[in-house]
Write a protein that holds these residues in place. Structure first.
Motif, PDB file in Angstrom:
ATOM      1  N   LEU A  53       0.825  -1.195   0.000  1.00  0.00           N
ATOM      2  CA  LEU A  53       0.000   0.000   0.000  1.00  0.00           C
ATOM      3  C   LEU A  53       0.862   1.250   0.000  1.00  0.00           C
ATOM      4  O   LEU A  53       1.916   1.300   0.634  1.00  0.00           O
ATOM      5  CB  LEU A  53      -0.916   0.021   1.225  1.00  0.00           C
ATOM      6  N   SER A  54       0.399   2.270  -0.720  1.00  0.00           N
ATOM      7  CA  SER A  54       1.106   3.542  -0.746  1.00  0.00           C
ATOM      8  C   SER A  54       0.161   4.631  -1.230  1.00  0.00           C
ATOM      9  O   SER A  54      -0.941   4.346  -1.719  1.00  0.00           O
ATOM     10  CB  SER A  54       2.325   3.470  -1.672  1.00  0.00           C
ATOM     11  N   THR A  55       0.596   5.857  -1.081  1.00  0.00           N
ATOM     12  CA  THR A  55      -0.103   6.964  -1.713  1.00  0.00           C
ATOM     13  C   THR A  55       0.365   7.088  -3.149  1.00  0.00           C
ATOM     14  O   THR A  55       1.418   6.566  -3.522  1.00  0.00           O
ATOM     15  CB  THR A  55       0.183   8.271  -0.969  1.00  0.00           C
ATOM     16  N   ALA A  56      -0.403   7.789  -3.972  1.00  0.00           N
ATOM     17  CA  ALA A  56       0.016   8.073  -5.338  1.00  0.00           C
ATOM     18  C   ALA A  56       1.231   8.999  -5.316  1.00  0.00           C
ATOM     19  O   ALA A  56       1.435   9.736  -4.345  1.00  0.00           O
ATOM     20  CB  ALA A  56      -1.126   8.728  -6.108  1.00  0.00           C
ATOM     21  N   PRO A  57       2.067   8.967  -6.356  1.00  0.00           N
ATOM     22  CA  PRO A  57       3.204   9.894  -6.407  1.00  0.00           C
ATOM     23  C   PRO A  57       2.737  11.341  -6.234  1.00  0.00           C
ATOM     24  O   PRO A  57       1.776  11.782  -6.855  1.00  0.00           O
ATOM     25  CB  PRO A  57       3.775   9.661  -7.819  1.00  0.00           C
ATOM     26  N   GLY A  58       3.399  12.056  -5.333  1.00  0.00           N
ATOM     27  CA  GLY A  58       3.058  13.447  -5.084  1.00  0.00           C
ATOM     28  C   GLY A  58       2.089  13.670  -3.953  1.00  0.00           C
ATOM     29  O   GLY A  58       1.876  14.805  -3.534  1.00  0.00           O
ATOM     30  N   GLU A  59       1.489  12.592  -3.436  1.00  0.00           N
ATOM     31  CA  GLU A  59       0.520  12.718  -2.340  1.00  0.00           C
ATOM     32  C   GLU A  59       1.239  12.736  -0.990  1.00  0.00           C
ATOM     33  O   GLU A  59       2.255  12.072  -0.812  1.00  0.00           O
ATOM     34  CB  GLU A  59      -0.466  11.558  -2.376  1.00  0.00           C
ATOM     35  N   ASP A  60       0.654  13.469  -0.037  1.00  0.00           N
ATOM     36  CA  ASP A  60       1.266  13.574   1.282  1.00  0.00           C
ATOM     37  C   ASP A  60       0.371  13.115   2.426  1.00  0.00           C
ATOM     38  O   ASP A  60       0.840  12.906   3.535  1.00  0.00           O
ATOM     39  CB  ASP A  60       1.688  15.024   1.558  1.00  0.00           C
ATOM     40  N   HIS A  61      -0.913  12.968   2.184  1.00  0.00           N
ATOM     41  CA  HIS A  61      -1.837  12.589   3.255  1.00  0.00           C
ATOM     42  C   HIS A  61      -1.908  11.072   3.370  1.00  0.00           C
ATOM     43  O   HIS A  61      -2.376  10.394   2.461  1.00  0.00           O
ATOM     44  CB  HIS A  61      -3.214  13.195   3.009  1.00  0.00           C
TER      45      HIS A  61
ATOM     46  N   ASN B  87       3.181  -1.276   4.209  1.00  0.00           N
ATOM     47  CA  ASN B  87       2.717   0.105   4.059  1.00  0.00           C
ATOM     48  C   ASN B  87       3.936   0.961   3.770  1.00  0.00           C
ATOM     49  O   ASN B  87       4.723   1.272   4.662  1.00  0.00           O
ATOM     50  CB  ASN B  87       2.020   0.558   5.341  1.00  0.00           C
ATOM     51  N   LEU B  88       4.105   1.344   2.501  1.00  0.00           N
ATOM     52  CA  LEU B  88       5.311   2.054   2.067  1.00  0.00           C
ATOM     53  C   LEU B  88       5.010   3.490   1.663  1.00  0.00           C
ATOM     54  O   LEU B  88       5.600   4.029   0.723  1.00  0.00           O
ATOM     55  CB  LEU B  88       5.968   1.302   0.894  1.00  0.00           C
ATOM     56  N   CYS B  89       4.108   4.135   2.387  1.00  0.00           N
ATOM     57  CA  CYS B  89       3.806   5.541   2.132  1.00  0.00           C
ATOM     58  C   CYS B  89       5.054   6.399   2.303  1.00  0.00           C
ATOM     59  O   CYS B  89       5.869   6.149   3.191  1.00  0.00           O
ATOM     60  CB  CYS B  89       2.732   6.028   3.100  1.00  0.00           C
ATOM     61  N   GLY B  90       5.181   7.392   1.453  1.00  0.00           N
ATOM     62  CA  GLY B  90       6.264   8.350   1.602  1.00  0.00           C
ATOM     63  C   GLY B  90       7.536   7.997   0.868  1.00  0.00           C
ATOM     64  O   GLY B  90       8.475   8.799   0.852  1.00  0.00           O
TER      65      GLY B  90
END
Length: 300
Positions: free
Chosen positions: A176-184, A204-207
């Motif tokens: 799981l991650s946010t889309a490129p450029g997302e911060d929330h 969970n590899l956000c950021g």
């Protein structure tokens, strides 16, 4: 041989990340930058709010899922209306935190499930506090106090909701991650915890950089990869990211899932971005992903 999802092989992945970085030229290197107020809100979302869920849900044994029926949608009720949300938020920053415990105890006694309370009371309350801060209705100190009290409340709920009998679980995994450029990252954090509850292996590899995520998917076999998108300006970057993921993923049948405000506003964008499934919350995400990974004709 493809690896199974682990978080300890960071060094090897960073090397593979460097090797693959040249293949990501289609993904814009300069993405939408957050405003100063978004950076402040990120502090609330990424440092404070996730603790409400991580404390309660992480490291749940795969043989001990929570009591709520897997296929039952968490229900709202008169206890989760906007005025109840604002009222509970006031309790969070009030002078008598014992009222928080009593309120949740009363809901549980009335048959409201813990999962429903998490999704339809605590989550909107946390967001309400953040919105009040953005609108200069609350100070950051008030928001911090309120979230810390929610955190304490979750800790007190840790023993609630487990059963002794085992439920058969699939050998499934998700990145799981946010889309490129997302911060929330709050939404992704909560979705990750829902998957852990039901026995999935979760990364969970956000950021992290897009090239790092691609490297991970090229070296490790996942059943599903999920991305969250809020800002429509990052749509094209996500589309290119998904295209790249499909071309390098160790699992050729990997399922691509998306979520976030952008797709909630316009579900027609799901197919345009190249995804297979779309979920509006953590409970639905687990249900849809599990069905997508089961043999044809078999549903959860």
């Amino acid at each position: 041989m493809a690896q199974t999802p682990e978080v300890s092989d960071m060094g090897a992945e960073r090397q593979l990340n460097e090797d693959l970085s040249g293949d990501l030229t289609e993904i814009p290197s300069v993405l939408v930058q957050p405003t100063q107020i978004e950076l402040l809100l990120k502090t609330v979302e990424t440092e404070l709010i996730p603790r409400l869920f991580v404390t309660h849900m992480m490291d749940v044994p795969v043989t001990s899922p929570l009591v709520e029926n897997f296929a039952t949608e968490p229900q709202t009720g008169p206890w989760s209306t906007p005025d109840k949300i604002s009222g509970f938020a006031e309790l969070c920053i009030g002078n008598d935190p014992a009222q928080l415990d009593q309120h949740v105890t009363d809901l549980l006694a009335r048959g409201v499930t813990l999962e429903s309370i998490f999704l339809h009371l605590l989550t909107p309350v946390a967001r309400f506090l953040g919105d009040q801060w953005l609108e200069d209705q609350l100070s950051f100190v008030d928001v911090h106090l309120g979230l810390c009290r929610l955190h304490q409340l979750i800790c007190e709920c840790e023993a609630i909701g487990y059963r002794s009998e085992n439920m058969p679980l699939l050998d499934t995994s998700i990145l799981l991650s946010t889309a490129p450029g997302e911060d929330h990252m709050f939404g992704v954090t909560m979705v990750a915890d829902f998957f852990r509850r039901y026995g999935w292996r979760v990364s969970n590899l956000c950021g992290l950089e897009p090239s790092f995520l691609v490297a991970r998917l090229a070296s490790t076999s996942y059943s599903v990869v999920g991305f969250s998108l809020h800002n429509e300006k990052n749509f094209e970057a996500l589309r290119k990211m998904i295209k790249k993921v499909r071309s390098v993923a160790t699992n050729p049948d990997i399922v691509v899932m998306v979520g976030g405000d952008h797709f909630i506003r316009d579900p027609s964008q799901v197919s345009k971005v190249g995804a297979d499934i779309f979920a509006v919350d953590g409970h639905q995400a687990v249900l849809l992903a599990t069905n997508a990974c089961k043999p044809a004709g078999v549903n959860v």
